[in-house]
Design a protein around this motif. Structure first.
Motif, short mmCIF file in Angstrom:
data_model
loop_
_atom_site.label_atom_id
_atom_site.label_comp_id
_atom_site.label_asym_id
_atom_site.label_seq_id
_atom_site.Cartn_x
_atom_site.Cartn_y
_atom_site.Cartn_z
N MET A 1 0.84 -1.19 0.00
CA MET A 1 0.00 0.00 0.00
C MET A 1 0.88 1.25 0.00
N SER A 2 0.46 2.26 -0.75
CA SER A 2 1.20 3.52 -0.77
C SER A 2 1.17 4.18 0.61
N SER A 3 2.23 4.91 0.91
CA SER A 3 2.30 5.59 2.20
C SER A 3 2.99 6.94 2.02
N LEU A 4 2.61 7.86 2.87
CA LEU A 4 3.11 9.24 2.81
C LEU A 4 3.80 9.57 4.13
N LEU A 5 5.02 10.11 4.04
CA LEU A 5 5.73 10.58 5.23
C LEU A 5 5.95 12.08 5.10
N VAL A 6 5.55 12.80 6.14
CA VAL A 6 5.70 14.26 6.17
C VAL A 6 6.63 14.63 7.31
N VAL A 7 7.76 15.25 6.98
CA VAL A 7 8.72 15.69 8.00
C VAL A 7 8.50 17.17 8.25
N SER A 8 8.05 17.49 9.46
CA SER A 8 7.63 18.84 9.83
C SER A 8 8.52 19.36 10.95
N ALA A 9 9.09 20.54 10.77
CA ALA A 9 9.97 21.09 11.80
C ALA A 9 9.22 21.38 13.09
N HIS A 10 8.00 21.93 12.95
CA HIS A 10 7.21 22.38 14.09
C HIS A 10 5.81 21.78 14.06
N ALA A 11 5.09 21.99 15.12
CA ALA A 11 3.78 21.35 15.28
C ALA A 11 2.75 21.81 14.26
N GLY A 12 2.89 23.01 13.71
CA GLY A 12 1.88 23.50 12.78
C GLY A 12 2.25 23.41 11.32
N ASP A 13 3.52 23.22 11.02
CA ASP A 13 3.97 23.32 9.63
C ASP A 13 3.23 22.37 8.70
N PHE A 14 3.06 21.13 9.13
CA PHE A 14 2.44 20.14 8.26
C PHE A 14 0.99 20.49 7.93
N VAL A 15 0.35 21.24 8.83
CA VAL A 15 -1.06 21.59 8.61
C VAL A 15 -1.17 22.69 7.56
N TRP A 16 -0.42 23.77 7.73
CA TRP A 16 -0.52 24.89 6.80
C TRP A 16 -0.08 24.46 5.40
N ARG A 17 1.01 23.71 5.33
CA ARG A 17 1.65 23.47 4.04
C ARG A 17 1.17 22.22 3.31
N ALA A 18 0.78 21.18 4.05
CA ALA A 18 0.58 19.88 3.40
C ALA A 18 -0.68 19.15 3.83
N ALA A 19 -1.58 19.80 4.56
CA ALA A 19 -2.77 19.10 5.05
C ALA A 19 -3.64 18.59 3.90
N GLY A 20 -3.65 19.30 2.78
CA GLY A 20 -4.43 18.83 1.64
C GLY A 20 -3.89 17.52 1.10
N ALA A 21 -2.57 17.44 0.94
CA ALA A 21 -1.95 16.20 0.45
C ALA A 21 -2.19 15.05 1.42
N ILE A 22 -2.11 15.35 2.71
CA ILE A 22 -2.34 14.31 3.72
C ILE A 22 -3.78 13.81 3.66
#
Length: 240
Positions: A1-22
């Motif tokens: 199965m495909s899987s996505l890994l998001v490396v985020s410096a801070h607690a909010g970065d992944f939400v602002w920048r990549a929440a759509g992809a997630i």
């Protein structure tokens, strides 16, 4: 199965920048994991500091916000609590990241661009993410799991792209999951000023997405998008 890994410096970065992809990944039944290197406790929690909160209290608040946002997105999240402002690059931290790569075996990796004159934590996270990816590929590297393949890496959009050498070459249509992204953003009241900024950005990237997709694809008027830069070449048997 495909899987996505998001490396985020801070607690909010992944939400602002990549929440759509997630949200797109999880909506399709794919695994998504966020690796949060810090809570953003020192540099991105000004409101809590002004309210007189202690460092431990702020970490707890930011952890809870990020966990709630990841829950909305259907993603796993792991915190390394490596500290911020500055986020220090160490062999030990890279080794911990290698182990996450081996465990997740991602099909795609998302992280920060390698330049950001406003926040040194972001390129530090990116450098470590790339180093860990290479080490995780090495058959002789001493970490559990099988050696990694060659997952493509995409840099998500920084807050001030023009100053970060960010020139998007991938536009992701997140229209169908934007409401989920907005709900995830609203899990982060510590940075409420970002909610509308990233909503407006998604609208602008959606306009660019439609223009680059051509006029006859029937995309909705309210198309929403996220912008990315691909680091490594795309391998394909057909140009399209």
């Amino acid at each position: 199965m495909s899987s996505l890994l998001v490396v985020s410096a801070h607690a909010g970065d992944f939400v602002w920048r990549a929440a759509g992809a997630i949200a797109l990944a999880t909506s399709r039944g794919q695994r998504a994991k966020v690796l949060c290197l810090s809570f953003g406790e020192r540099g991105e929690s000004a409101k809590a500091w002004r309210e007189g909160k202690t460092l431990d209290e702020i970490k707890k608040i930011r952890r809870g916000e990020a966990e709630n946002a990841a829950g909305v997105l259907g993603a796993e999240i792991e915190f390394l609590d490596a500290g911020d402002y500055p986020l220090q690059e160490t062999p030990e931290l890279v080794d911990r990241m290698v182990r996450v790569y081996r465990e997740v075996n991602p099909s795609v990796v998302l992280t920060h661009p390698l330049a950001d004159p406003y926040n040194g934590d972001h390129p530090a996270a990116a450098r470590m993410a790339l180093q860990a990816r290479v080490l995780a590929q090495a058959i002789g590297y001493d970490a559990p799991g099988e050696p990694l393949g060659a997952p493509p890496v995409f840099f998500f959009e920084p807050h001030q792209p023009e100053q970060c050498d960010f020139k998007p070459n991938v536009l992701l249509d997140i229209t169908e999951v934007f409401d989920t992204k907005r709900k995830a953003m609203e899990c982060l009241p510590a940075q409420q000023h970002m909610w509308d900024y990233y909503t407006d950005l998604a609208k602008r990237r959606g306009v660019q997405l439609k223009r680059n997709a051509g006029p006859n694809l029937g995309l909705p008027h309210n198309t929403m998008g996220e912008a990315y830069m691909r680091l490594y070449p795309q391998v394909t048997g057909e140009l399209a």
